[in-house]
Design an enzyme around this catalytic site. Structure first.
Site, PDB file in Angstrom:
ATOM      1  N   HIS A   9       0.718  -1.366  -0.022  1.00  0.00           N
ATOM      2  CA  HIS A   9       0.102  -0.040   0.146  1.00  0.00           C
ATOM      3  C   HIS A   9       1.067   1.182  -0.096  1.00  0.00           C
ATOM      4  CE1 HIS A   9       0.789   1.129   4.123  1.00  0.00           C
ATOM      5  NE2 HIS A   9       0.715  -0.393   4.403  1.00  0.00           N
ATOM      6  N   GLU A  79      -1.885  -6.868   8.012  1.00  0.00           N
ATOM      7  CA  GLU A  79      -0.577  -6.817   8.237  1.00  0.00           C
ATOM      8  C   GLU A  79      -0.127  -7.765   9.658  1.00  0.00           C
ATOM      9  OE1 GLU A  79       2.472  -6.745   7.702  1.00  0.00           O
ATOM     10  OE2 GLU A  79       3.146  -4.848   7.579  1.00  0.00           O
TER      11      GLU A  79
END
Length: 225
Positions: A9, A79
């Site tokens: 990202h 994550e």
């Protein structure tokens, strides 16, 4: 076998400050949005079979801005759970635990987060790869995964048949594209950590130039201009 494209990202306020960010759902900065838009051109020419994204806003927004508007949301792409270390910098943690290494020690539980070990992160990566195996085996097109730095590094390690801790060897900057291809039926690193800000050579093509002409069916790398 098909290629696996890994996209980290774009920039957030905490990536700028180098803070560990897992469940904290931060938006992209203005620069992060610009980074994501710059991915559009090199991705447009790809024959894409499937797109998956972490559920976090910073990942889904990156996908949308990069021209991947409707990714399948996969919770296993979240994550690494940083537990008690959420929001801390590595330097902050090392002042408390001078010998600490994320890839060896994992993180302890926090008030609202259980934390994860490298083995637990590796197990999630294996589940993702198992779900993608039909697409990767069919070579019907490129599979794109949009996610986060530490998890994507562990995912790459597992795709290459390495332990999750080998992800420590793969630096991954924000809004970069990395490609895992195959050679003689085995997964290999074809490109890594490439973006407009971080141009990288196509590893496989560099090797091929040293030994002979381009092999039949070999894919070209992505190019950022």
């Amino acid at each position: 076998m098909g290629d696996l494209l890994l996209i980290r990202h774009g920039e957030t306020a905490w990536t700028v400050d180098r803070r560990h960010t897992s469940i904290t759902d931060l938006p992209l900065t203005a620069h992060g949005e610009q980074q994501a838009r710059q991915l559009t051109a090199p991705l447009q020419a790809l024959d894409v079979a499937r797109v998956l994204s972490s559920p976090r806003t910073r990942a889904t927004h990156t996908a949308q801005l990069a021209g991947l508007p409707d990714p399948h949301i996969c919770d296993d792409l979240r994550e690494w759970d940083y537990g008690a270390y959420e929001g801390l910098r590595t330097a902050d943690i090392l002042r408390r635990r001078p010998e600490w290494n994320l890839w060896r020690d994992g993180v302890p539980a926090g008030t609202d987060q259980p934390g994860e070990s490298p083995q637990e992160v590796g197990a999630r990566a294996d589940r993702v790869l198992a779900s993608l195996r039909p697409d990767l085996d069919s070579a019907a097109g490129i599979v794109i995964v949009v996610g986060h730095g530490h998890f994507l590094r562990a995912l790459a390690a597992r795709r290459l048949g390495l332990p999750p801790a080998a992800g420590s060897l793969f630096r991954l900057d924000t809004a970069t594209v990395s490609r895992l291809g195959t050679e003689h039926g085995r997964p290999v690193v074809a490109q890594w950590n490439e973006s407009r800000d971080h141009p990288a050579r196509d590893v496989r093509q560099e090797a091929d130039r040293s030994v002979g002409p381009k092999l039949p069916g070999q894919r070209k790398g992505l190019h950022f201009k």
